[in-house]
Design a protein around this motif. Structure first.
Motif, PDB file in Angstrom:
ATOM      1  N   PRO A 117     -28.792   5.211 -24.247  1.00  0.00           N
ATOM      2  CA  PRO A 117     -29.860   5.006 -24.793  1.00  0.00           C
ATOM      3  C   PRO A 117     -30.732   5.506 -23.110  1.00  0.00           C
ATOM      4  O   PRO A 117     -31.258   6.819 -23.639  1.00  0.00           O
ATOM      5  N   LEU A 118     -30.535   4.989 -21.667  1.00  0.00           N
ATOM      6  CA  LEU A 118     -30.851   5.856 -21.475  1.00  0.00           C
ATOM      7  C   LEU A 118     -30.371   6.801 -20.768  1.00  0.00           C
ATOM      8  O   LEU A 118     -31.935   7.519 -20.080  1.00  0.00           O
ATOM      9  N   ASP A 119     -29.177   7.090 -20.923  1.00  0.00           N
ATOM     10  CA  ASP A 119     -28.832   8.259 -20.057  1.00  0.00           C
ATOM     11  C   ASP A 119     -29.361   9.495 -20.819  1.00  0.00           C
ATOM     12  O   ASP A 119     -29.739  10.369 -20.720  1.00  0.00           O
ATOM     13  N   ASP A 120     -30.060   9.324 -22.208  1.00  0.00           N
ATOM     14  CA  ASP A 120     -30.124  10.615 -22.899  1.00  0.00           C
ATOM     15  C   ASP A 120     -31.111  10.320 -23.006  1.00  0.00           C
ATOM     16  O   ASP A 120     -32.339  12.044 -23.147  1.00  0.00           O
ATOM     17  N   LEU A 121     -32.535   9.390 -22.259  1.00  0.00           N
ATOM     18  CA  LEU A 121     -33.458   9.897 -21.791  1.00  0.00           C
ATOM     19  C   LEU A 121     -33.948  10.524 -20.609  1.00  0.00           C
ATOM     20  O   LEU A 121     -34.700  10.867 -20.676  1.00  0.00           O
TER      21      LEU A 121
ATOM     22  N   LEU B 271     -33.360  10.107 -32.157  1.00  0.00           N
ATOM     23  CA  LEU B 271     -32.905  10.546 -31.701  1.00  0.00           C
ATOM     24  C   LEU B 271     -31.942  10.790 -31.004  1.00  0.00           C
ATOM     25  O   LEU B 271     -31.486  11.736 -30.527  1.00  0.00           O
ATOM     26  N   GLY B 272     -31.367   9.891 -32.578  1.00  0.00           N
ATOM     27  CA  GLY B 272     -29.793  10.586 -32.728  1.00  0.00           C
ATOM     28  C   GLY B 272     -28.718   9.387 -32.303  1.00  0.00           C
ATOM     29  O   GLY B 272     -28.886   8.206 -32.039  1.00  0.00           O
ATOM     30  N   GLU B 273     -27.507   9.810 -32.260  1.00  0.00           N
ATOM     31  CA  GLU B 273     -26.486   8.844 -32.055  1.00  0.00           C
ATOM     32  C   GLU B 273     -26.624   7.758 -30.781  1.00  0.00           C
ATOM     33  O   GLU B 273     -26.144   7.076 -30.575  1.00  0.00           O
ATOM     34  N   PRO B 274     -26.674   8.131 -29.016  1.00  0.00           N
ATOM     35  CA  PRO B 274     -27.078   7.320 -28.373  1.00  0.00           C
ATOM     36  C   PRO B 274     -27.229   5.683 -28.758  1.00  0.00           C
ATOM     37  O   PRO B 274     -27.367   4.733 -28.248  1.00  0.00           O
ATOM     38  N   TRP B 275     -28.798   5.483 -29.487  1.00  0.00           N
ATOM     39  CA  TRP B 275     -29.694   4.818 -29.976  1.00  0.00           C
ATOM     40  C   TRP B 275     -28.853   3.849 -30.956  1.00  0.00           C
ATOM     41  O   TRP B 275     -29.380   3.144 -31.152  1.00  0.00           O
ATOM     42  N   LEU B 276     -27.358   3.870 -31.604  1.00  0.00           N
ATOM     43  CA  LEU B 276     -27.145   3.616 -32.598  1.00  0.00           C
ATOM     44  C   LEU B 276     -26.655   2.307 -31.569  1.00  0.00           C
ATOM     45  O   LEU B 276     -26.289   1.300 -32.886  1.00  0.00           O
ATOM     46  N   VAL B 277     -26.593   1.526 -30.922  1.00  0.00           N
ATOM     47  CA  VAL B 277     -26.446   0.558 -30.197  1.00  0.00           C
ATOM     48  C   VAL B 277     -26.950  -0.441 -30.570  1.00  0.00           C
ATOM     49  O   VAL B 277     -26.873  -1.429 -30.091  1.00  0.00           O
ATOM     50  N   LEU B 278     -28.042  -0.195 -30.273  1.00  0.00           N
ATOM     51  CA  LEU B 278     -29.263  -1.125 -30.691  1.00  0.00           C
ATOM     52  C   LEU B 278     -28.785  -2.154 -31.709  1.00  0.00           C
ATOM     53  O   LEU B 278     -29.625  -3.210 -31.895  1.00  0.00           O
TER      54      LEU B 278
END
Length: 398
Positions: free
Chosen positions: A28-32, A91-98
């Motif tokens: 998520p940080l990389d996506d931001l 925001l997409g797949e990078p945030w699925l880890v939440l």
């Protein structure tokens, strides 16, 4: 494990262990940073991620050791689930880890009757949202198993914490019952020792009073008997108290081994002990340890092990017993107890009542006590007592 942090150091260590798992928020940080989002998206997303992390750490840090959760805990869990759902869907797949963090916190703070369905629900939400946002289909399958197993692993850890807390409370109860039983045994023994003697003294005192002034010779005999009975009673009490208060090194080493093992502390203890006054090394050699010397060292060992278990936070304890010779003659026995904990709980220059009382015991036995930090970490207690305790002359009363 299973304890609420008692000081700042323990709280920092626990927080660091929990924060290690924040490394998985790199996606998520990389996506931001590199996702190409505008400020209108980056600012609220950053605030939402920060709120998510703070809420997650608060729940895992504060509520893992609590059996009954308050209502606000459930509202925070719902807020975490909503944040995970909203950020992943927009925001997409990078945030699925939440969703993995939501599953873990459900296992950490909820009772089993709630977590058994909330963890699969979080995993199902991950699969559902992932089927829409992960077009390549290579990310969310790798998160499903960690989401499911991580949540149920926290259920097991929570149950382990509760079990350890129950065992610790049971051990404290057993110790209190043992102390109560010991007091009752002491009361019974003192009653058996003194009951007959005091009854006889009372009876003879009444007889002596009746014989005066007409039969002074018989009254004097009764007074002499009273003195004899009272002296014998005093000897019996001294022997009984000496038996209660004088431990042995063998007994204390055995108790130290059991106590350290129960506390989860690895122990290194001496294999052989010097012969005591009651057991000569051979038929002609003099005994190595006098009773007073052995008793002083045993008390030092008991106090040191008590401090290691209660205050040190150590994982390893080394006990050594050596004899230093003085010019080839009978020397001094030195007992050293070293742990790898965080040092003295009282701080330098402020020994507790236990160490102060121990130092007085050793001084009476002609010995000395030294304490200080161990290298690289920990605490060392060293008690030295001469092989033969010097005689102490007590002036007669009156």
């Amino acid at each position: 494990m299973g304890r609420v942090p008692e000081n700042r150091r323990q709280a920092v260590v626990k927080l660091l262990w929990i924060s290690i798992w924040m490394l998985y928020l790199g996606a998520p940080l990389d996506d931001l940073v590199h996702g190409g989002h505008g400020p209108v998206v980056v600012v609220p997303a950053s605030l939402g991620l920060a709120a998510f992390v703070v809420a997650y750490l608060a729940l895992v840090f504060l509520r893992t050791n609590t059996e009954e959760q308050e209502r606000w805990v459930h509202w925070v869990l719902c807020a975490l689930a909503v944040l995970a759902l909203a950020t992943s869907a927009t925001l997409g797949e990078p945030w699925l880890v939440l969703f993995v963090y939501v599953s873990v916190v459900c296992g950490a703070v909820l009772p089993p009757t709630w977590s058994r369905w909330s963890i699969p629900a979080a995993t199902g939400a991950l699969a559902l949202v992932g089927s829409f946002v992960d077009t390549a289909g290579d990310l969310y399958p790798a998160l499903l198993i960690p989401c499911l197993l991580g949540g149920f692993a926290m259920v097991g850890i929570r149950h382990l914490v509760q079990t350890m807390r129950a065992l610790r409370e049971a051990r404290e109860t057993v110790a209190q019952l043992a102390a109560t039983e010991e007091r009752l045994r002491l009361a019974r023994d003192l009653h058996d020792l003194l009951g007959h003697s005091l009854s006889l003294i009372t009876l003879k005192s009444e007889l002596a009073g009746r014989m005066l002034p007409g039969r002074p010779e018989d009254a004097a005999q009764q007074v002499a008997d009273i003195e004899k009975v009272s002296r014998q009673a005093l000897v019996d009490v001294r022997e009984a108290v000496s038996g209660y208060r004088r431990p042995t090194l063998a007994t204390e080493l055995a108790g130290a081994r059991i106590a350290l093992a129960a506390a989860g502390i690895a122990a290194e203890l001496p294999v052989e002990l010097p012969p005591t006054a009651g057991a000569r090394a051979d038929g002609s050699a003099p005994p190595s340890l006098a009773p007073d010397t052995e008793g002083a060292l045993a008390w030092a060992l008991r106090e040191a092990i008590t401090n290691v278990i209660r205050h040190s936070g150590a994982t390893r304890c080394v006990i050594t017993l050596v004899e230093r010779s003085d010019g080839g003659c009978a020397g001094t026995f030195v007992l050293t107890v070293t742990d790898n904990g965080h040092g003295s709980a009282d701080g330098p220059g402020s020994p507790g009542n236990g160490l102060s009382g121990l130092e007085e015991r050793l001084l009476l036995a002609g010995g000395s006590l030294s304490t200080g930090p161990a290298a690289p970490t920990g605490f060392t207690l060293s008690a030295s007592v001469p092989r033969r305790t010097p005689a102490v002359t007590v002036p007669p009363l009156g």
